[in-house]
Design a protein around this motif. Structure first.
Motif, mmCIF file in Angstrom:
data_model
loop_
_atom_site.group_PDB
_atom_site.id
_atom_site.type_symbol
_atom_site.label_atom_id
_atom_site.label_comp_id
_atom_site.label_asym_id
_atom_site.label_seq_id
_atom_site.Cartn_x
_atom_site.Cartn_y
_atom_site.Cartn_z
ATOM 1 N N PHE A 36 0.829 -1.209 0.000
ATOM 2 C CA PHE A 36 0.000 0.000 0.000
ATOM 3 C C PHE A 36 0.869 1.268 0.000
ATOM 4 N N SER A 39 1.898 2.143 -3.470
ATOM 5 C CA SER A 39 0.786 2.780 -4.201
ATOM 6 C C SER A 39 0.592 4.215 -3.719
ATOM 7 N N TYR A 40 0.722 4.402 -2.406
ATOM 8 C CA TYR A 40 0.584 5.744 -1.825
ATOM 9 C C TYR A 40 1.617 6.702 -2.434
ATOM 10 N N ALA A 43 0.545 7.754 -5.900
ATOM 11 C CA ALA A 43 -0.637 8.628 -5.871
ATOM 12 C C ALA A 43 -0.302 9.988 -5.267
ATOM 13 N N PHE A 65 -9.665 20.434 -2.168
ATOM 14 C CA PHE A 65 -9.876 19.012 -2.411
ATOM 15 C C PHE A 65 -8.552 18.237 -2.378
ATOM 16 N N LYS A 69 -7.188 15.489 0.508
ATOM 17 C CA LYS A 69 -6.795 14.104 0.222
ATOM 18 C C LYS A 69 -5.373 13.833 0.730
ATOM 19 N N SER A 73 -3.856 11.041 3.556
ATOM 20 C CA SER A 73 -2.959 9.944 3.171
ATOM 21 C C SER A 73 -1.554 10.144 3.746
ATOM 22 N N THR A 76 -1.502 9.142 7.300
ATOM 23 C CA THR A 76 -1.613 7.696 7.490
ATOM 24 C C THR A 76 -0.265 7.007 7.272
ATOM 25 N N TYR A 77 0.511 7.506 6.307
ATOM 26 C CA TYR A 77 1.771 6.847 5.951
ATOM 27 C C TYR A 77 2.997 7.466 6.631
ATOM 28 N N ASP B 11 -13.277 8.297 -1.746
ATOM 29 C CA ASP B 11 -12.896 8.506 -3.150
ATOM 30 C C ASP B 11 -11.404 8.256 -3.369
ATOM 31 N N ASP B 12 -10.637 8.180 -2.292
ATOM 32 C CA ASP B 12 -9.205 7.902 -2.414
ATOM 33 C C ASP B 12 -9.019 6.386 -2.317
ATOM 34 N N ILE B 14 -6.521 4.324 -2.531
ATOM 35 C CA ILE B 14 -5.407 3.761 -1.757
ATOM 36 C C ILE B 14 -5.688 3.853 -0.265
ATOM 37 N N LEU B 15 -6.148 5.023 0.142
ATOM 38 C CA LEU B 15 -6.462 5.194 1.557
ATOM 39 C C LEU B 15 -7.637 4.295 1.959
ATOM 40 N N LYS B 17 -8.570 1.457 0.565
ATOM 41 C CA LYS B 17 -8.144 0.050 0.641
ATOM 42 C C LYS B 17 -7.321 -0.198 1.906
#
Lengths: 129, 131
Positions: A36, A39-40, A43, A65, A69, A73, A76-77, B11-12, B14-15, B17
């Motif tokens: 993951f 992938s993060y 993105a 927006f 996002k 993310s 989280t990472y 809508d994200d 990766i997050l 999942k």
């Protein structure tokens, strides 16, 4: 603006917080966390590119927006400096009150540098685990 | 006993999942993840999950829109809805409360908090229903 987040307090955060990432590893298992995270990284780079374009054109809706996002993310990472920077940018965009010094070409280049170093720190950690 | 179902909308991808996988690791619930909001709503109406976790800020519909849609429909009004949000303003939370939101999860997600919050909510909900 919120008292909790400021541009300066964001700069004091780590580029990469290994403790945050370790919690993710604990929750997902090492293999899934690495999968993951890769992938993060992809993105995140695309989203930052979109954010910088939006900042350059002062498109507040897109700024809000994209930074929203990214704020979730990156937090989280473990890319905590990016997390706080994006939380701050999101709040500025929500209030349509973007400090002019944040959207100079030098600031945008600076943001890209922080992104590159943050991702590099995460990638380095991924190779070690 | 059938597994409890949780639908996650973000809508994200990766997050989304990531959070879905964390929930699978920590609970024995059936977890479905959707990044397409309209598809998610149609599946919610069809499968009636026990709980919906929805991101607040999304492009086509916000989490509030999803909450309002589900709570306004007699077939889905009893489904628990938690909103995942990084928002910090009280007025935003009050707005969600006016639509009968069942809970909030702060982003970035703290997995242990989320697991406990979700499990406690479902336990209380079903104990009350059975009682």
């Amino acid at each position: 603006l919120s008292e909790e987040i400021s541009w300066l307090s964001a700069q004091e955060q780590n580029l990469f917080d290994v403790e945050v990432f370790n919690r993710l590893v604990l929750a997902l298992g090492t293999d899934k966390a690495i999968e993951f995270a890769e992938s993060y990284i992809e993105a995140c780079q695309q989203e930052v590119s979109d954010l910088i374009k939006a900042l350059d054109t002062k498109d507040f809706a897109k700024i809000e927006f994209s930074s929203h996002k990214l704020s979730s993310s990156t937090g989280t990472y473990g890319n905590m400096r990016l997390h706080y920077i994006n939380s701050y940018i999101e709040e500025c965009a929500t209030n349509e009150n973007m400090p002019p010094e944040l959207i100079t070409s030098d600031s945008l280049k600076g943001l890209q540098v922080i992104v590159d170093y943050s991702i590099e720190a995460l990638e380095k950690h991924l190779k070690q685990i | 006993m059938t597994k409890k179902k949780i639908f996650l909308i973000d809508d994200d991808p990766i997050l989304g999942k990531t959070v879905a996988q964390m929930l699978r690791e920590y609970t024995d619930y059936e977890i479905k993840f959707f990044s397409d909001i309209k598809l998610a709503i149609s599946r919610i109406k069809k499968h009636k999950p026990d709980l919906v976790l929805v991101d607040w800020v999304m492009p086509e519909m916000t989490g509030l829109d999803v909450l309002e849609t589900l709570k306004a429909d007699k077939d889905t009004k009893d489904i628990s809805v938690f909103i995942m949000t990084g928002k910090k303003k009280g007025e935003d939370f009050l707005k969600a409360c006016s639509y009968d939101v069942d809970g909030f999860i702060t982003k970035p997600v703290d997995m242990l908090y989320m697991k406990n919050r979700v499990m406690n909510h479902l336990q209380v909900k079903y104990n009350l229903v059975e009682a």
